[in-house]
Design an enzyme around this catalytic site. Structure first.
Site, PDB file in Angstrom:
ATOM      1  N   GLY A   1       0.729  -1.255   0.156  1.00  0.00           N
ATOM      2  CA  GLY A   1      -0.053  -0.032  -0.030  1.00  0.00           C
ATOM      3  C   GLY A   1       1.011   1.185   0.100  1.00  0.00           C
ATOM      4  O   GLY A   1       0.387   2.362  -0.445  1.00  0.00           O
ATOM      5  N   ASP A   2       1.922   1.080   0.802  1.00  0.00           N
ATOM      6  CA  ASP A   2       2.802   2.280   0.663  1.00  0.00           C
ATOM      7  C   ASP A   2       3.371   2.831  -0.636  1.00  0.00           C
ATOM      8  O   ASP A   2       3.529   3.754  -1.235  1.00  0.00           O
ATOM      9  CB  ASP A   2       3.830   2.178   1.578  1.00  0.00           C
ATOM     10  CG  ASP A   2       3.348   1.897   3.319  1.00  0.00           C
ATOM     11  OD1 ASP A   2       2.813   2.789   3.795  1.00  0.00           O
ATOM     12  OD2 ASP A   2       3.627   0.634   3.762  1.00  0.00           O
ATOM     13  N   LYS A   3       3.921   1.364  -1.356  1.00  0.00           N
ATOM     14  CA  LYS A   3       4.386   1.822  -2.826  1.00  0.00           C
ATOM     15  C   LYS A   3       3.361   2.005  -3.515  1.00  0.00           C
ATOM     16  O   LYS A   3       3.494   3.048  -4.514  1.00  0.00           O
ATOM     17  CB  LYS A   3       5.069   0.347  -3.115  1.00  0.00           C
ATOM     18  CG  LYS A   3       5.496   0.208  -4.477  1.00  0.00           C
ATOM     19  CD  LYS A   3       6.679   1.038  -4.661  1.00  0.00           C
ATOM     20  CE  LYS A   3       7.214   1.105  -6.123  1.00  0.00           C
ATOM     21  NZ  LYS A   3       8.480   2.158  -6.171  1.00  0.00           N
TER      22      LYS A   3
END
Length: 467
Positions: free
Chosen positions: A264-266
């Site tokens: 999700g961060d990526k």
């Protein structure tokens, strides 16, 4: 152009090894740990990903004043960090993995906490950004009214991507994309139904993609965002836009995933890059889904390059960083001061003793010979940096000396990040040129009394007269 990352940071620690037997005390695997690695988590992970890809990044966050926070800052080297005080311990999440597969996770410092402060420097750091990623990990930063006002204003002009958390605040109106995963969207919907029983949020059904599309539309209207992208793991994502009521399915490449941490961060980081570059919303979302899948396929967070090691200080006589680490590990206060200290005299000794009394160690940032010459003139320094270092270290008040070659100590301070920066003089601490930098990580600037008639210049002139 700079990408600003706003949100909660934490320290992630990975314990990797192999499990070939069970514990005799109970039916649990014994993991022989072969590698221990720390890395920035939460908003820090988003910032690290962007910086590793060559983007200019400013991380706006809140930090504790403890040993894990300093370990975290080491993992954020090369990133501009503007932080206010969190008033709470730094969260540490330790993951135990065997053969690349998660076995257990241990959380420390993740309990209830006070709402962190937002300083004027934090708000100022957002100005001029080309895009903003809000990485909310439910620790209260995004609830701050001044920060929310600033983000809502920015969302009118630049892409703001909001990665929400079930325990966090609602996104501000007008953000470009909100990016909950399937589980987060479900938990947020459940919380909204509990808060507003009549709210038309659908219950999860057998057709998860259809449910995700319906829920994304409801969340779009509730949050008043321009788009909602609900990620579905290996199934890809569902995009709903303000401009079009029909959900768009964005498939993900087939990927074998052992650990989905960081996907999700990526995704959020990729969206910021593509939207800032002027690409369309759907194209940016498709590309972000592909890049998140590729990130997992190539090893995920376990394969992320480590933070680049800090550049060594030239002429460092004592290991200042190790001294600082030990003091902070014991909960102590790090004090630093700086100058040329050419011809050490009683005024210097008094200033250094007063500085040392403010904390548990004193690090002196010493101008190199070249730096002193540029500042004082061609005839200075009278003594070389080696002799000046040795004289300073002979004083009981001085714990370590760091020689720096620049004209100002800012780069040196960025590395050391003292709790207190001290200068001798008859001016206000707020007037010190280093004040804004030191205060950006929660430090303080102080002055100690100036001793008239005691100066290197006067001493050098007297020596010249006697010959």
């Amino acid at each position: 152009m700079t990408i600003a990352v706003v949100g909660d940071v934490l320290l992630d620690v990975d314990l990797d090894g192999s499990a070939t037997r069970l514990c005799p005390d109970g039916p649990v695997p014994v993991v022989d740990v072969t590698a221990v690695r720390a890395r920035a988590g939460g908003a820090g992970l988003v910032a690290r990903m962007l910086r590793n890809d060559g983007h200019q990044v400013c991380l706006v966050t809140a930090l504790g004043r403890d040993e894990p926070s300093h370990r975290l800052l080491e993992q954020l080297s090369g990133i501009t960090v503007v932080a206010g005080p969190s008033g709470a311990p730094t969260p540490v999440k330790t993951r135990l993995r065997a053969g690349g597969h998660p076995v257990a996770r241990f959380d420390e410092g993740c309990q209830c906490r006070p709402l962190p402060e937002v300083t004027p420097d934090m708000l100022q750091a957002l100005e001029g950004a080309g895009a903003v990623v809000v990485a909310d990990y439910g620790r209260g930063l995004t609830s701050n009214r001044a920060l929310r006002t600033a983000l809502e204003r920015l969302a009118r002009d630049i892409p703001v991507i909001w990665d929400p958390h079930p325990a966090g605040a609602d996104p501000v109106p007008g953000v470009a994309v909100v990016t909950p995963n399937h589980s987060e969207a479900s938990n947020i919907a459940a919380a909204l139904r509990a808060r507003e029983p009549a709210a038309p949020f659908p219950e999860a059904g057998a057709d998860s993609m259809a449910w995700a599309g319906e829920l994304a539309g409801k969340l779009l209207r509730h949050w008043r965002s321009r788009a909602v992208l609900v990620t579905q793991g290996g199934q890809g994502a569902i995009l709903v836009r303000e401009s079009s009521p029909a959900p768009v399915q964005l498939p993900a490449p087939r990927t074998a995933v052992a650990d989905a941490c960081g996907a999700g961060d990526k995704l959020a980081a990729s969206l910021a890059v593509h939207l800032m570059a002027g690409r369309g919303l759907e194209e940016s979302c498709r590309q972000a889904v592909r890049e998140a899948s590729s990130f997992l396929a190539t090893g995920g967070v376990a394969a992320l390059p480590a933070a680049p090691p800090p550049l060594p200080f030239p002429g460092q006589e004592t290991d200042a960083l190790e001294c600082i680490r030990q003091v902070r590990q014991n909960g102590g206060i790090v004090v630093a001061t700086g100058g040329c200290f050419d011809l050490l005299h009683a005024g210097h000794a008094r200033t250094l003793a007063a500085a040392r009394a403010l904390g548990d160690c004193l690090v002196v940032c010493l101008n190199s010979d070249a730096s002193s010459r540029r500042i004082k003139g061609a005839s200075r320094p009278i003594m070389g940096e080696q002799d000046r270092s040795e004289l300073l270290l002979s004083l009981e008040s001085v714990d370590a000396v760091v020689v720096f070659d620049e004209d100002t100590p800012e780069r040196c301070l960025e590395r050391l990040r003292p709790d207190i920066w001290v200068k001798g003089g008859d001016y206000e601490a707020a007037q010190l040129p280093e004040s804004a930098l030191v205060e950006s990580w929660g430090g303080r600037c102080l002055t100690v009394p100036y001793h008239p008639a005691r100066s290197t210049t006067l001493l050098a002139a007297a020596l010249a007269r006697v010959g």
